[in-house]
Design an enzyme around this catalytic site. Sequence first.
Site, PDB file in Angstrom:
ATOM      1  N   ARG A  97       4.710   3.795  -9.842  1.00 40.46           N
ATOM      2  CA  ARG A  97       5.253   4.855  -8.753  1.00 40.46           C
ATOM      3  C   ARG A  97       4.845   4.201  -7.199  1.00 40.46           C
ATOM      4  NH1 ARG A  97       3.837  11.015  -8.784  1.00 40.46           N
ATOM      5  NH2 ARG A  97       1.611  10.261  -7.805  1.00 40.46           N
ATOM      6  N   ARG A 128       8.000  -6.913  10.594  1.00 41.96           N
ATOM      7  CA  ARG A 128       8.155  -8.236  10.841  1.00 41.96           C
ATOM      8  C   ARG A 128       6.884  -8.987  11.593  1.00 41.96           C
ATOM      9  NH1 ARG A 128      14.370  -9.233  12.382  1.00 41.96           N
ATOM     10  NH2 ARG A 128      13.288  -7.755  14.054  1.00 41.96           N
ATOM     11  N   LYS A 175       5.742   7.855  -1.776  1.00 45.69           N
ATOM     12  CA  LYS A 175       4.450   8.423  -1.369  1.00 45.69           C
ATOM     13  C   LYS A 175       3.759   7.719  -0.260  1.00 45.69           C
ATOM     14  CE  LYS A 175       0.716  10.388  -4.378  1.00 45.69           C
ATOM     15  NZ  LYS A 175       0.512  11.543  -3.293  1.00 45.69           N
ATOM     16  N   GLU A 211       8.126  22.395  -2.989  1.00 42.45           N
ATOM     17  CA  GLU A 211       6.677  22.063  -3.660  1.00 42.45           C
ATOM     18  C   GLU A 211       5.715  22.423  -2.759  1.00 42.45           C
ATOM     19  OE1 GLU A 211       6.095  17.847  -4.168  1.00 42.45           O
ATOM     20  OE2 GLU A 211       6.824  17.238  -2.167  1.00 42.45           O
TER      21      GLU A 211
HETATM   22  N1  PXG Z   1       3.605  16.729  -4.555  1.00 41.98           N
HETATM   23  C1  PXG Z   1       2.923  16.029  -3.505  1.00 41.98           C
HETATM   24  C2  PXG Z   1       3.515  15.973  -2.013  1.00 41.98           C
HETATM   25  C3  PXG Z   1       2.123  15.357  -3.622  1.00 41.98           C
HETATM   26  O1  PXG Z   1       1.248  14.767  -2.725  1.00 41.98           O
HETATM   27  C4  PXG Z   1       2.138  15.931  -6.131  1.00 41.98           C
HETATM   28  C5  PXG Z   1       3.217  16.578  -5.819  1.00 41.98           C
HETATM   29  C6  PXG Z   1       1.597  15.765  -7.404  1.00 41.98           C
HETATM   30  O2  PXG Z   1       1.811  14.476  -7.947  1.00 41.98           O
HETATM   31  P1  PXG Z   1       0.968  14.112  -9.224  1.00 41.98           P
HETATM   32  O3  PXG Z   1       1.593  12.714  -9.605  1.00 41.98           O
HETATM   33  O4  PXG Z   1      -0.362  13.868  -8.633  1.00 41.98           O
HETATM   34  O5  PXG Z   1       0.763  15.158 -10.348  1.00 41.98           O
HETATM   35  C7  PXG Z   1       1.278  15.261  -5.046  1.00 41.98           C
HETATM   36  C8  PXG Z   1       0.155  14.204  -5.434  1.00 41.98           C
HETATM   37  C9  PXG Z   1      -4.821  14.566  -1.968  1.00 41.98           C
HETATM   38  C10 PXG Z   1      -3.931  14.091  -3.101  1.00 41.98           C
HETATM   39  O6  PXG Z   1      -5.865  13.689  -1.881  1.00 41.98           O
HETATM   40  C11 PXG Z   1      -2.704  14.413  -3.214  1.00 41.98           C
HETATM   41  C12 PXG Z   1      -2.103  14.056  -4.418  1.00 41.98           C
HETATM   42  C13 PXG Z   1      -2.615  13.680  -5.486  1.00 41.98           C
HETATM   43  C14 PXG Z   1      -3.897  13.359  -5.395  1.00 41.98           C
HETATM   44  C15 PXG Z   1      -4.752  13.610  -4.341  1.00 41.98           C
HETATM   45  O7  PXG Z   1      -4.471  15.470  -1.228  1.00 41.98           O
HETATM   46  N2  PXG Z   1      -0.657  14.323  -4.079  1.00 41.98           N
END
Ligand code: PXG
Length: 291
Positions: free
Chosen positions: A52, A105, A152, A185
């Site tokens: 990812r 760039r 991300k 979400e």
């Molecule tokens: N939605 C968003 C916007 C995220 O940032 C998830 C869903 C869940 O994805 P995963 O792949 O983790 O199941 C995320 C994940 C933090 C932190 O420090 C944020 C995430 C993961 C770990 C830590 O706030 N985001």
Amino acid sequence: MGLKVYINGKFYEKKDAKVSVFDHGLLYGDGVFEGIRSYNRLVFKLKEHIERLFESAHTIMLEIPLTPEQIIKAVVSTLKINGFKDAYIRVVVTRGEGDLGLDPRKCKGKACVIIITDRIVFYPERLYKEGLQVVTVPTVRNLPEALNPQIKSLNYLNNILAKIEAVNSGFEEAIMLDSLGYVAECTGDNIFIVKRGELYTPPQCMGTLRGITRDTVLEIAKSKRIAAHEHVLTRHELYNSSEAFLTGTAAEIIPVVKVDGRLIGSGRPGKTTLMLMKEFSKVTKTEGVRY
Ligand code: PXG
């Protein structure tokens, strides 16, 4: 000996782990990241997270100066050098040093790769037993056609604004809606509901990150022969669900018992949620890249 941080192939003490103020990661949020977890010396879904990371980088045309295998090795070395059994791992790739202009760039050097490992921070244990109360917030989730939530990126202001709104209202977490008002979400988690024993979660095209924990829950549901649907959800459907929960690397699976003042089901974590939490905990203890 203190915490060691990986930056571009070298380890630095926490106090010396620094990047340039001209790094476009700082100046423009120009970069990508992943949040990963390890459980008892097993890094959960490491390959999926790195895949990812590379997809996010590909879309923003950021060339990561290492191969996925090299990043995996660097993550493992960082965990080993710090001696963590259970850790939260942050992999960050920034555009690197440029000038005061957003043109990527101008960042002549290589992208900057940072790996931080630390103790895990998550919701208090009590909330996993009692469930979380959440609210929908005014800030709409980024439109996929503007800034796709699948990337991300280091620019998390959309989520941070939503978090601020939830906290200002006295809640720990926000439910973000898309521009049409459908459930997208949370600020760092995906959302699921249970209705008539079946699972529903918004499809990834609705301004929703394709979460790796979300995918794991869908896999567990399949193995338990629980029907799971990726389907648009309205607030009405959320309010009238029999169970709801959030999924994310940091939060894992956390029950939701109240949304915008409406009780979800009995107001206690439901049996499907509790079963999934138990199964998730089994999977994380047995699967992963060992170090
Ligand atoms: N939605 C968003 C916007 C995220 O940032 C998830 C869903 C869940 O994805 P995963 O792949 O983790 O199941 C995320 C994940 C933090 C932190 O420090 C944020 C995430 C993961 C770990 C830590 O706030 N985001």
